[in-house]
Design a protein around this motif. Structure first.
Motif, short mmCIF file in Angstrom:
data_model
loop_
_atom_site.label_atom_id
_atom_site.label_comp_id
_atom_site.label_asym_id
_atom_site.label_seq_id
_atom_site.Cartn_x
_atom_site.Cartn_y
_atom_site.Cartn_z
N ASN A 18 0.70 -1.32 -0.03
CA ASN A 18 0.02 0.05 -0.15
C ASN A 18 0.84 1.48 -0.04
OD1 ASN A 18 -2.48 -1.73 0.12
ND2 ASN A 18 -2.21 -1.81 2.19
N LYS A 19 2.15 1.32 -0.23
CA LYS A 19 2.96 2.41 -0.24
C LYS A 19 3.18 2.48 -1.78
CE LYS A 19 5.06 1.96 4.00
NZ LYS A 19 6.43 1.89 4.72
N PRO A 20 2.84 3.66 -2.46
CA PRO A 20 3.15 3.83 -3.92
C PRO A 20 4.37 3.77 -4.43
CG PRO A 20 2.60 5.77 -2.78
CD PRO A 20 2.61 4.92 -1.72
N ILE A 21 5.40 4.15 -4.04
CA ILE A 21 6.59 3.89 -4.50
C ILE A 21 7.84 2.91 -3.91
CG2 ILE A 21 8.79 5.39 -4.76
CD1 ILE A 21 6.31 6.64 -5.91
N GLU A 22 8.49 2.60 -5.04
CA GLU A 22 9.43 1.38 -4.63
C GLU A 22 10.64 1.95 -5.05
OE1 GLU A 22 9.84 -3.53 -4.97
OE2 GLU A 22 8.44 -2.50 -6.50
N LEU A 23 11.71 1.82 -3.98
CA LEU A 23 13.17 2.00 -4.42
C LEU A 23 13.95 0.95 -4.41
CD1 LEU A 23 11.79 4.80 -3.37
CD2 LEU A 23 13.84 5.12 -2.10
N TYR A 24 14.74 0.85 -5.47
CA TYR A 24 15.83 -0.31 -5.46
C TYR A 24 17.07 0.52 -5.41
CZ TYR A 24 12.95 -3.95 -7.59
OH TYR A 24 11.87 -4.84 -7.74
N ILE A 25 17.91 0.28 -4.28
CA ILE A 25 19.07 0.88 -3.81
C ILE A 25 20.18 0.07 -4.03
CG2 ILE A 25 20.26 2.14 -2.07
CD1 ILE A 25 17.72 2.35 -0.69
N PHE A 26 21.00 0.19 -5.10
CA PHE A 26 22.44 -0.42 -5.49
C PHE A 26 23.34 0.23 -4.94
CE2 PHE A 26 19.10 -0.75 -8.79
CZ PHE A 26 18.93 -2.08 -9.27
N PHE A 52 7.17 4.83 0.47
CA PHE A 52 7.71 3.99 -0.07
C PHE A 52 8.42 2.81 0.39
CE2 PHE A 52 11.10 6.95 1.44
CZ PHE A 52 12.07 6.03 2.03
N THR A 53 8.50 1.75 -0.17
CA THR A 53 9.14 0.53 0.27
C THR A 53 10.63 0.55 -0.28
OG1 THR A 53 8.33 -0.85 -1.49
CG2 THR A 53 7.01 -0.68 0.63
N TRP A 54 11.48 -0.19 0.14
CA TRP A 54 12.97 -0.32 -0.42
C TRP A 54 13.61 -1.53 -0.38
CZ3 TRP A 54 16.35 -1.40 3.21
CH2 TRP A 54 15.79 -1.37 4.68
N ARG A 55 14.39 -1.68 -1.14
CA ARG A 55 15.27 -2.88 -1.19
C ARG A 55 16.70 -2.55 -1.59
NH1 ARG A 55 14.95 -7.86 -5.33
NH2 ARG A 55 16.78 -8.17 -4.34
N PHE A 56 17.75 -3.25 -0.54
CA PHE A 56 19.01 -3.04 -1.15
C PHE A 56 19.55 -3.99 -2.21
CE2 PHE A 56 19.87 -0.81 3.10
CZ PHE A 56 20.19 0.20 2.65
N ALA A 103 16.62 -7.42 9.39
CA ALA A 103 18.13 -8.30 9.67
C ALA A 103 19.00 -7.98 8.65
CB ALA A 103 17.87 -9.57 9.93
N GLY A 104 18.70 -8.02 7.39
CA GLY A 104 19.70 -7.58 6.35
C GLY A 104 20.21 -6.46 6.72
N ALA A 105 19.14 -5.28 6.78
CA ALA A 105 19.73 -3.97 6.95
C ALA A 105 20.56 -3.63 8.03
CB ALA A 105 18.52 -2.88 6.99
N ARG A 106 20.23 -4.50 9.20
CA ARG A 106 20.99 -4.13 10.29
C ARG A 106 22.53 -4.65 10.31
NH1 ARG A 106 17.02 -6.63 13.30
NH2 ARG A 106 18.59 -8.18 14.14
N TYR A 107 22.25 -6.00 9.40
CA TYR A 107 23.73 -6.56 9.33
C TYR A 107 24.71 -5.77 8.40
CZ TYR A 107 27.32 -10.06 8.55
OH TYR A 107 28.32 -10.79 8.54
N SER A 172 23.32 3.90 -6.86
CA SER A 172 22.22 4.25 -7.59
C SER A 172 21.03 4.04 -6.98
CB SER A 172 22.42 3.63 -8.94
OG SER A 172 23.55 3.85 -9.74
N ILE A 173 19.88 4.56 -7.21
CA ILE A 173 18.55 4.28 -6.82
C ILE A 173 17.58 4.48 -8.18
CG2 ILE A 173 16.94 5.23 -5.13
CD1 ILE A 173 18.82 6.40 -3.54
N VAL A 174 16.79 3.36 -8.08
CA VAL A 174 15.77 3.35 -9.10
C VAL A 174 14.52 3.40 -8.44
CG1 VAL A 174 14.88 2.09 -11.13
CG2 VAL A 174 17.13 1.87 -10.62
N PHE A 175 13.59 4.51 -8.85
CA PHE A 175 12.25 4.69 -8.31
C PHE A 175 11.29 4.34 -9.08
CE2 PHE A 175 15.04 7.95 -6.66
CZ PHE A 175 14.32 8.46 -5.33
N PHE A 176 10.40 3.42 -8.77
CA PHE A 176 9.20 2.95 -9.34
C PHE A 176 7.97 3.37 -8.79
CE2 PHE A 176 12.35 -0.44 -10.80
CZ PHE A 176 12.29 0.01 -12.13
N ASN A 177 6.74 3.44 -9.57
CA ASN A 177 5.64 3.83 -8.87
C ASN A 177 4.67 2.66 -8.96
OD1 ASN A 177 4.27 3.84 -11.25
ND2 ASN A 177 4.44 5.93 -11.65
N GLU A 178 3.41 2.73 -8.70
CA GLU A 178 2.70 1.52 -8.52
C GLU A 178 1.96 1.07 -9.81
OE1 GLU A 178 -0.32 2.37 -5.79
OE2 GLU A 178 -0.68 4.21 -6.32
#
Length: 269
Positions: A18-26, A52-56, A103-107, A172-178
């Motif tokens: 339910n968050k409209p933006i998604e970030l891919y963080i390279f 937004f949601t995000w993933r590394f 857990a991955g982000a903390r690591y 780099s960051i890639v932004f996507f909408n829903e």
């Protein structure tokens, strides 16, 4: 800004909950540029996480993962006391992520702290186990996952996404909408915080609403270790003002100061 490009979103996509933006963080976890963008990412999370949601996506160069995986399994079985390889930190992050994204982000954060403090060789299997202990992961699960095909495949998936999106610069960051029909927006390199705010606003097509920043004490509860520069950046303070606030809390024995060659770090006691 000629380092901003339009991209198609990879398939399948991750649920945005339910968050409209998604970030891919390279990021390359051991690259100094990954540290430089950390303050921007943390402030974005604090102020705009409701959008937004995000993933590394790990962007370490791959050499010989299959051979390495066998060596990790050998180490776990006691055949080797320790191994050392520059791709091991990325596999360790993926093993930590199997216990959850947080857990991955903390690591990743603790790994970067080790790098800044020049603790031990972070390419060492033994050091990477110690990092997992420090952030209180399930060690039995982590040890098994470290040598598993799942962690190796997760890392290979990150490298595939990097190639698919033609990311040749980190961070780099890639932004996507829903809307999956719309192209994503790739931002290569690091920019001022206001640039990322503007991109979010343009993609949402509405004025952004900031969440209030937490107190410094609550910030340390969330991120555990921060530099003077990060505190100054997040709260829009001068470095001198940030240093004064941090010293107050050090005298109250809430945090401790760690001086490194490159930065002054502070962490919860």
């Amino acid at each position: 800004m000629n380092n901003i490009q339009m991209l198609q979103e990879p398939t399948p996509t991750i649920s945005t909950a339910n968050k409209p933006i998604e970030l891919y963080i390279f990021v390359d976890p051991l690259c100094p540029e990954a540290f430089s963008i950390q303050a921007v990412l943390r402030k974005l999370q604090l102020e705009y996480n409701h959008y937004f949601t995000w993933r590394f996506v790990l962007s370490t160069e791959l050499t010989s993962l299959n051979c390495l995986s066998k060596r990790v399994k050998g180490c776990i079985s006691g055949i080797e006391l320790d191994i050392n390889h520059p791709v091991l930190p990325s596999i360790a992050i993926k093993a930590a992520e199997l216990q959850g994204k947080r857990a991955g982000a903390r690591y990743l954060s603790k790994l970067q702290e080790y790098v800044l403090l020049s603790h031990q060789d972070v390419n060492s299997y033994a050091t990477l186990l110690k990092i997992a202990e420090d952030i209180q992961l399930d060690m039995n699960e982590f040890t098994v996952d470290f040598g598993s095909k799942e962690a190796a495949r997760a890392f290979q998936c990150d490298l595939y996404i990097k190639r698919e999106m033609e990311v040749d610069e980190v961070p780099s960051i890639v932004f996507f909408n829903e809307c999956i029909e719309d192209e994503g927006l790739k931002v290569s390199g690091s920019y001022a915080y206001e640039v990322y705010e503007h991109i979010l606003e343009e993609m949402l097509n509405e004025q952004l609403v900031r969440q209030p920043l937490p107190s410094i004490e609550d910030l340390f509860s969330k991120f555990h270790t921060l530099s003077t520069n990060e505190i100054a950046f997040i709260y829009s303070l001068t470095e001198q003002a940030a240093e004064r606030e941090l010293k107050k809390r050090m005298l109250q024995q809430k945090i401790e100061r760690i001086q490194t060659t490159h930065a002054t770090l502070w962490r919860l006691k």
